[in-house]
Scaffold this active site. Structure first.
Site: not given
Ligand code: PLP
Length: 409
Positions: A157, A215, A340
């Site tokens: 991300n 998500s 963060c």
């Molecule tokens: N995993 C990754 C790679 C993400 O980028 C994010 C959100 O930024 C999440 C998990 C968490 O998702 P959610 O915001 O739906 O809880």
């Protein structure tokens, strides 16, 4: 002032068709899907329809989809669910072992750390190369007798680097063939595909994964809803107990409008290639322009194996927060990897794992594009960013010092 949104990796706006699909379930079709009367059955039909759309998208059976409250819960359910189930069933004395990477999202990383801290699991955090790639052979070498789970993200991300999920999946499958008879359980493979959906092939059979998290709000759906693919035959202990919803793996009355929104958002992803190409072209223009116009900038992440919508950089001698705030004053929304969500100034664990020093990570900025991003918006950013960086570097005594030293060389 016109506002420009370049933070699609944080969240995306709900698509109009998604809102339209959700609306009836907020108003007329408000029943509880567990109710047997017509109101309930209407809502149930919505949930079933959404489950079919997600299953089609992932190339799996609808019964293999568990709806959750988002990526974080899907990751938690996959990891904690496997560990709890394994501990309950196994006669092994040894702690179950998890293999993950140092650059996972906190939803995975903190979950693994929590299990470790509570003495419920042993965890290996694999290093990555300077581009943020995990190596398949590192995963293979980390496998031990007590390994029960490998969890590696599909795409990062912060820097957009794509991980070799298919190759890891195939390797685990091969390894499992030899292990089953010896140890009585297979190694399960989970991938956090939250950033990959909409850009990469998420066919779970192609990827050879046992579990996959997604998500909705990252691809035009509502916030607070997601899904976990769990391959048939994989047993997970539920993390939320109560009613028997979601095949007894996730209790609680379903968030019907949001689930329908997720289903609709998934259907809009197919045939997205022309949009992806457009986004990638704009992203490349942004990368080229920034590297051309601004000195002392590092493109972070893999030069090629990266998501088409993410451009991430470290601007030396200044702080990412200052750049972000100055861009915001000009109407441009981006994010910085150095802080963060809590707003702390912790260096990015992703950039640190890629080998950047603490100082360099402080200057990180992530631009993430989406389908509404235009050429004019990228041109505007390329016009306003160089003077912002120049001004901030002039103001920073730290920057001046460094620049002086650099100019003397
Ligand atoms: N995993 C990754 C790679 C993400 O980028 C994010 C959100 O930024 C999440 C998990 C968490 O998702 P959610 O915001 O739906 O809880």
């Amino acid at each position: 002032m016109k506002r420009i949104y370049l933070d699609y990796a944080a969240t995306s706006p709900i698509k109009k068709t998604v809102l339209q699909a959700m609306q009836p379930y907020l108003l007329d079709k408000f029943g509880n899907p567990s109710s047997l009367h017509s109101f309930g059955q209407e809502a149930r039909a919505g949930v079933d329809w959404a489950r079919e759309q997600v299953a089609k998208f992932l190339n799996c059976k609808p019964t293999e989809i568990i709806f959750t409250s988002g990526g974080t819960e899907s990751d938690n359910l996959a990891i904690r669910g496997v560990i709890e189930e394994q501990r309950a069933k196994s006669k092994e004395q040894k702690l179950p072992h998890i293999i993950t990477s140092a650059i996972e999202h906190h939803a995975v990383l903190h979950t693994c750390q929590d299990l470790e801290k509570k003495g419920l699991a042993e965890v290996t955090y694999l290093p990555v190369d300077k581009f943020g790639r995990v190596s398949v052979s590192d995963v293979r070498k980390a496998i031990k007798e007590n390994t029960v789970l490998v969890s590696i993200m599909y795409a990062n991300n912060e820097i957009g680097t794509i991980e070799p999920i298919r190759d890891i999946g195939k390797m685990i499958e091969k390894t499992n063939k030899f292990r089953i008879s010896d140890f009585g359980f297979r190694i399960l493979f989970h991938t956090d595909a939250v950033q990959a959906v909409g850009y990469l092939n998420c066919d779970v059979k192609y990827l050879h994964v046992d579990m996959l998290s997604l998500s909705a709000h990252k691809f035009g759906g509502p916030k607070g809803v997601g899904a976990l693919y769990v391959r048939e035959g994989v047993n997970l202990a539920p993390e939320i107990t109560g009613g028997g919803q979601e095949y007894k793996k996730r209790a609680g009355t379903e968030n019907v409008p949001a689930i329908v929104g997720l289903g609709e958002a998934v259907t809009t992803i197919n045939n997205q290639q022309p949009t992806i190409n457009k986004i990638q072209k704009l992203r490349d223009e942004l990368i080229d322009g920034i590297l051309r116009e601004i000195p002392d900038v590092i493109l972070t992440g893999h030069p090629k194996e990266r998501l088409p919508n993410i451009a991430s950089f470290c601007f030396k001698y200044i702080e990412g927060e200052s750049i972000m705030l100055n861009l915001d004053l000009k109407g441009v929304a981006v994010s910085t990897g150095s802080a963060c969500t809590s707003g702390s100034l912790q260096p990015s664990h992703v950039l640190m794992a890629c080998g950047f020093n603490h100082e360099t990570t402080q200057g990180s900025i992530r631009f993430s594009l989406g389908e509404d991003t235009t050429e004019e918006e990228i041109d505007y950013v390329l016009k306003i960013l160089p003077p912002i960086v120049k001004r901030l570097r002039k103001m920073s005594p730290f920057g001046k010092e460094k620049l002086k030293i650099k100019n003397q060389k």
